[in-house]
Design a protein around this motif. Structure first.
Motif, short mmCIF file in Angstrom:
data_model
loop_
_atom_site.label_atom_id
_atom_site.label_comp_id
_atom_site.label_asym_id
_atom_site.label_seq_id
_atom_site.Cartn_x
_atom_site.Cartn_y
_atom_site.Cartn_z
N LEU A 126 52.63 -1.55 -5.17
CA LEU A 126 51.83 -0.07 -5.91
C LEU A 126 50.90 -0.58 -6.59
O LEU A 126 50.20 0.09 -7.14
CB LEU A 126 53.00 0.37 -6.63
CG LEU A 126 54.24 1.08 -5.71
CD1 LEU A 126 55.22 1.74 -6.61
CD2 LEU A 126 53.93 1.77 -4.57
N HIS A 127 50.68 -1.77 -6.87
CA HIS A 127 49.26 -2.20 -8.03
C HIS A 127 48.14 -1.92 -7.26
O HIS A 127 47.65 -2.86 -6.71
CB HIS A 127 49.61 -3.70 -8.38
CG HIS A 127 50.97 -3.85 -9.02
ND1 HIS A 127 51.94 -4.21 -8.18
CD2 HIS A 127 51.25 -3.70 -10.17
CE1 HIS A 127 53.12 -4.26 -9.28
NE2 HIS A 127 52.20 -4.04 -10.56
N THR A 172 44.84 -5.89 -1.75
CA THR A 172 45.05 -6.23 -3.34
C THR A 172 46.68 -6.07 -3.53
O THR A 172 47.37 -5.49 -2.65
CB THR A 172 44.71 -5.04 -4.10
OG1 THR A 172 43.05 -5.03 -3.97
CG2 THR A 172 44.97 -5.02 -5.65
N GLY A 203 46.09 -9.13 -9.62
CA GLY A 203 46.56 -9.65 -11.21
C GLY A 203 48.06 -10.22 -11.24
O GLY A 203 48.74 -9.91 -10.25
C1 B12 Z 1 50.02 -1.50 -14.21
C2 B12 Z 1 51.16 -2.50 -13.72
C3 B12 Z 1 51.95 -1.90 -12.88
C4 B12 Z 1 52.12 -0.20 -12.66
C5 B12 Z 1 50.80 -0.24 -11.29
C6 B12 Z 1 50.20 0.99 -11.17
C7 B12 Z 1 49.23 0.98 -10.22
N1 B12 Z 1 49.00 2.45 -9.61
O1 B12 Z 1 48.64 -0.03 -9.83
C8 B12 Z 1 53.58 -0.02 -12.02
C9 B12 Z 1 54.33 0.58 -13.41
C10 B12 Z 1 53.83 0.99 -11.02
C11 B12 Z 1 53.99 -1.26 -11.79
C12 B12 Z 1 55.02 -1.59 -11.33
C13 B12 Z 1 55.84 -2.95 -11.05
N2 B12 Z 1 55.41 -4.14 -11.51
CO1 B12 Z 1 53.73 -4.13 -12.27
N3 B12 Z 1 52.08 -4.73 -13.36
C14 B12 Z 1 51.34 -3.89 -13.87
C15 B12 Z 1 50.31 -4.84 -14.80
C16 B12 Z 1 50.69 -4.40 -16.32
C17 B12 Z 1 48.69 -4.44 -14.58
C18 B12 Z 1 48.57 -4.54 -13.22
C19 B12 Z 1 46.76 -3.72 -13.15
O2 B12 Z 1 46.80 -2.81 -12.76
N4 B12 Z 1 45.69 -4.39 -13.83
C20 B12 Z 1 44.56 -4.04 -13.84
C21 B12 Z 1 43.64 -3.94 -12.46
C22 B12 Z 1 42.30 -3.58 -12.66
O3 B12 Z 1 43.84 -5.49 -12.30
P1 B12 Z 1 44.17 -6.27 -10.83
O4 B12 Z 1 45.00 -5.26 -10.03
O5 B12 Z 1 44.50 -7.45 -11.38
O6 B12 Z 1 42.61 -6.32 -10.06
C23 B12 Z 1 41.78 -7.15 -10.99
C24 B12 Z 1 41.53 -8.52 -9.95
O7 B12 Z 1 43.11 -8.96 -9.85
C25 B12 Z 1 40.63 -8.18 -8.99
N5 B12 Z 1 41.13 -7.79 -7.58
C26 B12 Z 1 42.01 -7.14 -7.25
N6 B12 Z 1 42.08 -6.84 -5.83
C27 B12 Z 1 40.85 -7.38 -5.32
C28 B12 Z 1 40.20 -7.30 -4.20
C29 B12 Z 1 39.20 -8.10 -3.95
C30 B12 Z 1 38.68 -8.20 -2.49
C31 B12 Z 1 38.44 -8.65 -5.09
C32 B12 Z 1 37.25 -9.55 -4.68
C33 B12 Z 1 39.28 -8.69 -6.15
C34 B12 Z 1 40.31 -7.91 -6.52
O8 B12 Z 1 39.87 -7.24 -9.48
C35 B12 Z 1 40.36 -6.35 -10.22
C36 B12 Z 1 39.46 -6.47 -11.61
O9 B12 Z 1 38.28 -6.63 -11.52
C37 B12 Z 1 50.62 -6.27 -14.07
C38 B12 Z 1 50.50 -7.31 -15.39
C39 B12 Z 1 49.27 -8.16 -14.87
N7 B12 Z 1 49.03 -9.13 -15.70
O10 B12 Z 1 48.61 -8.15 -13.79
C40 B12 Z 1 52.11 -6.01 -13.94
C41 B12 Z 1 52.69 -6.91 -12.88
C42 B12 Z 1 51.87 -7.19 -11.83
N8 B12 Z 1 53.96 -6.42 -12.50
C43 B12 Z 1 55.11 -7.02 -12.13
C44 B12 Z 1 56.07 -6.44 -11.66
C45 B12 Z 1 57.28 -7.28 -11.74
C46 B12 Z 1 56.36 -4.94 -11.45
C47 B12 Z 1 57.78 -4.35 -11.14
C48 B12 Z 1 58.49 -5.14 -9.92
C49 B12 Z 1 58.38 -3.75 -11.98
C50 B12 Z 1 59.89 -3.22 -11.80
N9 B12 Z 1 60.93 -4.13 -12.10
O11 B12 Z 1 59.89 -2.26 -11.15
C51 B12 Z 1 57.06 -3.14 -10.32
C52 B12 Z 1 56.78 -3.11 -8.86
C53 B12 Z 1 56.22 -1.94 -8.18
C54 B12 Z 1 55.75 -2.40 -6.68
N10 B12 Z 1 56.46 -2.12 -5.82
O12 B12 Z 1 54.57 -2.75 -6.58
C55 B12 Z 1 54.68 -8.49 -12.51
C56 B12 Z 1 54.61 -9.15 -11.05
C57 B12 Z 1 55.20 -10.48 -11.19
C58 B12 Z 1 54.89 -11.29 -10.11
N11 B12 Z 1 54.48 -12.63 -10.25
O13 B12 Z 1 55.10 -11.09 -8.96
C59 B12 Z 1 53.31 -8.34 -13.51
C60 B12 Z 1 52.62 -9.63 -13.41
C61 B12 Z 1 53.98 -8.18 -14.87
C62 B12 Z 1 54.53 -9.34 -15.27
N12 B12 Z 1 53.63 -10.21 -16.01
O14 B12 Z 1 55.50 -9.56 -14.89
N13 B12 Z 1 53.26 -2.42 -12.25
#
Ligand code: B12
Length: 247
Positions: A126-127, A172, A203
């Protein structure tokens, strides 16, 4: 009682935010500059009203190329410089999209895009916030984006690629376990002889070491998506693009 429902959903924190940069003069034409300001501000309602108003006297292509695209270009820079965060960038992208659709409606056709990119968030995941930024930055650079959404079954992604033939696919994910879905997509596409670059990011749970499958290119930051698409458009193969970015 507030009967103006559009006010109910206004993000007053963003409206009042002092993060908003000073208005940037990007056009000598005050009408175009007004549209630019509304996009940078991320106000789709204002952008729609302005675009409708100026479409009465201006060419839609002028509004697209001299207001909407430069405004979003500027927003991409604000994102890269970490002046804009996710909400501001998404609001600006929505404003640009609304304006673009009005212009295209007036022209009776869509403007020529640089190429189609399909984006999705992995099966089981869902991320999708990273994906939304990727969409916004690609659209800002003139690419057509087909957003398949989040938690997209592997087979749906493969079918969409077969049907629409994009220049690039993106994925993603937030959860490490879901990299497996990317792996399966890569295997299925390779079996079909489809050799497009598959840029994957996310992320927390996703890292360079995990994107080690065929077609897979690691994207650490969304700002890399447009240059990757540009490489694909110029005809670079997935292996060459991988060499450029996987380190
Ligand atoms: C917000 C969040 C959530 C939200 C998501 C909301 C949403 N609509 O996205 C909610 C609350 C739903 C959620 C749920 C869960 N989450 Co969560 N979540 C996060 C959190 C805090 C932030 C992620 C985020 O949105 N970051 C901001 C965005 C902008 O960043 P991003 O996705 O990384 O994208 C950036 C880059 O990666 C890149 N990028 C991404 N895609 C692409 C594609 C291309 C082509 C390119 C070039 C670049 C690129 O560009 C972006 C920025 O420039 C992370 C922590 C973290 N450090 O990531 C945990 C995290 C990802 N979650 C985690 C977990 C465990 C869960 C749950 C299982 C929790 C639970 N027990 O229910 C559930 C799973 C739900 C599911 N089935 O997906 C763990 C994953 C651990 C792992 N190693 O697998 C994390 C890392 C937290 C942790 N430290 O434990 N979560």
């Amino acid at each position: 009682m507030n009967r103006k429902f559009t006010d109910v959903f206004v993000r007053y924190d963003l409206r009042l935010s002092d993060l908003a940069p000073p208005a940037q003069l990007l056009s000598p034409d005050p009408a175009l500059q007004e549209i630019i300001d509304s996009v940078i501000k991320g106000d789709p309602i204002e952008t729609a009203a302005l675009v409708k108003k100026y479409l009465q006297t201006k060419d839609p292509l002028e509004i697209i190329y001299k207001a909407l695209i430069p405004a979003m270009d500027y927003v991409s820079k604000l994102w890269e410089e970490q002046i804009y965060y996710l909400p501001q960038t998404m609001n600006a992208s929505d404003a640009m999209q609304v304006g673009l659709e009005l212009c295209e409606k007036k022209m009776g056709k869509t403007i020529e895009k640089k190429g189609l990119v399909i984006t999705h968030t992995a099966e089981g995941d869902l991320h999708d916030l990273g994906q939304k930024i990727v969409n916004a930055l690609l659209r800002a650079q003139g690419y057509e984006v087909l957003d398949l959404g989040n938690d997209v079954p592997v087979e749906t992604v493969v079918e969409a690629v077969k049907k629409h033939k994009p220049i690039m696919l993106t994925g993603t994910a937030g959860l490490t376990v879901n990299v497996d879905a990317f792996n399966r997509i890569s295997t299925l596409l390779s079996k079909e002889g489809i050799e497009i670059p598959f840029a994957c990011g996310g992320g927390g749970g996703i890292s360079l070491e995990l994107i080690n499958f065929r077609l897979g290119i690691y994207g650490k930051d969304a700002k890399l998506a447009p240059p990757m698409a540009e490489d694909a458009r110029r005809g670079l193969g997935w292996e060459e693009i991988k060499d450029k970015y996987n380190h």
